[in-house]
Design a protein around this motif. Structure first.
Motif, PDB file in Angstrom:
ATOM      1  N   VAL A  16       0.871  -1.180   0.000  1.00 60.56           N
ATOM      2  CA  VAL A  16       0.000   0.000   0.000  1.00 60.56           C
ATOM      3  C   VAL A  16       0.903   1.224   0.000  1.00 60.56           C
ATOM      4  O   VAL A  16       1.754   1.366   0.879  1.00 60.56           O
ATOM      5  N   ARG A  34       4.304  -7.634   4.084  1.00 59.26           N
ATOM      6  CA  ARG A  34       3.366  -6.516   3.922  1.00 59.26           C
ATOM      7  C   ARG A  34       4.123  -5.202   4.013  1.00 59.26           C
ATOM      8  O   ARG A  34       4.902  -4.996   4.945  1.00 59.26           O
ATOM      9  N   VAL A  36       3.536  -0.982   3.923  1.00 60.98           N
ATOM     10  CA  VAL A  36       2.640   0.171   3.930  1.00 60.98           C
ATOM     11  C   VAL A  36       3.509   1.420   3.995  1.00 60.98           C
ATOM     12  O   VAL A  36       4.354   1.548   4.886  1.00 60.98           O
ATOM     13  N   GLU A  38       2.756   5.412   4.075  1.00 62.23           N
ATOM     14  CA  GLU A  38       1.667   6.383   4.191  1.00 62.23           C
ATOM     15  C   GLU A  38       1.983   7.688   3.454  1.00 62.23           C
ATOM     16  O   GLU A  38       3.118   7.929   3.031  1.00 62.23           O
ATOM     17  N   HIS A  79       6.074  -0.762   8.082  1.00 65.39           N
ATOM     18  CA  HIS A  79       5.067   0.298   8.035  1.00 65.39           C
ATOM     19  C   HIS A  79       5.798   1.634   8.163  1.00 65.39           C
ATOM     20  O   HIS A  79       6.423   1.895   9.189  1.00 65.39           O
TER      21      HIS A  79
END
Length: 166
Positions: A16, A34, A36, A38, A79
């Motif tokens: 993402v 995963r 991510v 932002e 993240h």
């Protein structure tokens, strides 16, 4: 979002990437876990972001030439929070969260979570000083007012400049 030439982005379990993100040349995002990233985050040239890795403890053979049943691979996540920046040639290991607004100095190794709005550097990365958040958050709000309508829809640059009909 801007992804420069020569960025290696290996999608894993999930990837993402937010708005206003920059991934600089020769950075790599790998590991099969995963990822991510932002809004407003940036990763400088030469960085290595790992969402997974072989387990080097001796529980299995290592390397991509070994069939899966004989390997011990750990898949995790990375993240990267809003407004976080990662300096050139830094390495982020699996299982790490970079807090909102943190700054990672060049050539650092991050092997643990880092707090929001702090500057970190060294190997392994250690906190050095706080990072100013008020001005960055103010400028984000101003940019959003300039680039988005009242319903939160992005207004293309041509329309903002009056060069295109609505």
């Amino acid at each position: 979002m801007i992804i420069d030439d020569f960025v290696f982005l290996m999608a894993g379990q999930e990837t993402v990437i937010g708005s206003f993100v920059h991934l600089a040349s020769f950075s790599s995002f790998l590991g099969g876990g995963r990822l991510v990233i932002e809004d407003f985050a940036g990763v400088s040239s030469g960085c290595r972001i790992y969402t997974g890795t072989d387990d080097f403890s001796g529980e299995g053979l290592t390397g991509p030439t070994i069939p899966s049943p004989f390997r011990a691979v750990v898949r995790s996540f990375v993240h990267i929070g809003r407004h976080a920046v990662v300096g050139a040639n830094s390495v982020i290991l699996p299982g790490v969260t970079l807090g909102e607004g943190c700054a990672i100095g060049a050539n650092s190794l991050v092997n643990h979570d880092v707090e929001p709005w702090m500057v970190y550097a060294r190997v392994p990365a250690r906190p050095l000083r706080p990072r100013r958040s008020d001005r960055i958050k103010f400028l984000e709000a101003e940019l959003r007012k300039a680039c988005y309508d009242s319903q939160g829809r992005y207004i293309p640059k041509q329309r903002r400049l009056g060069l295109e009909e609505a």
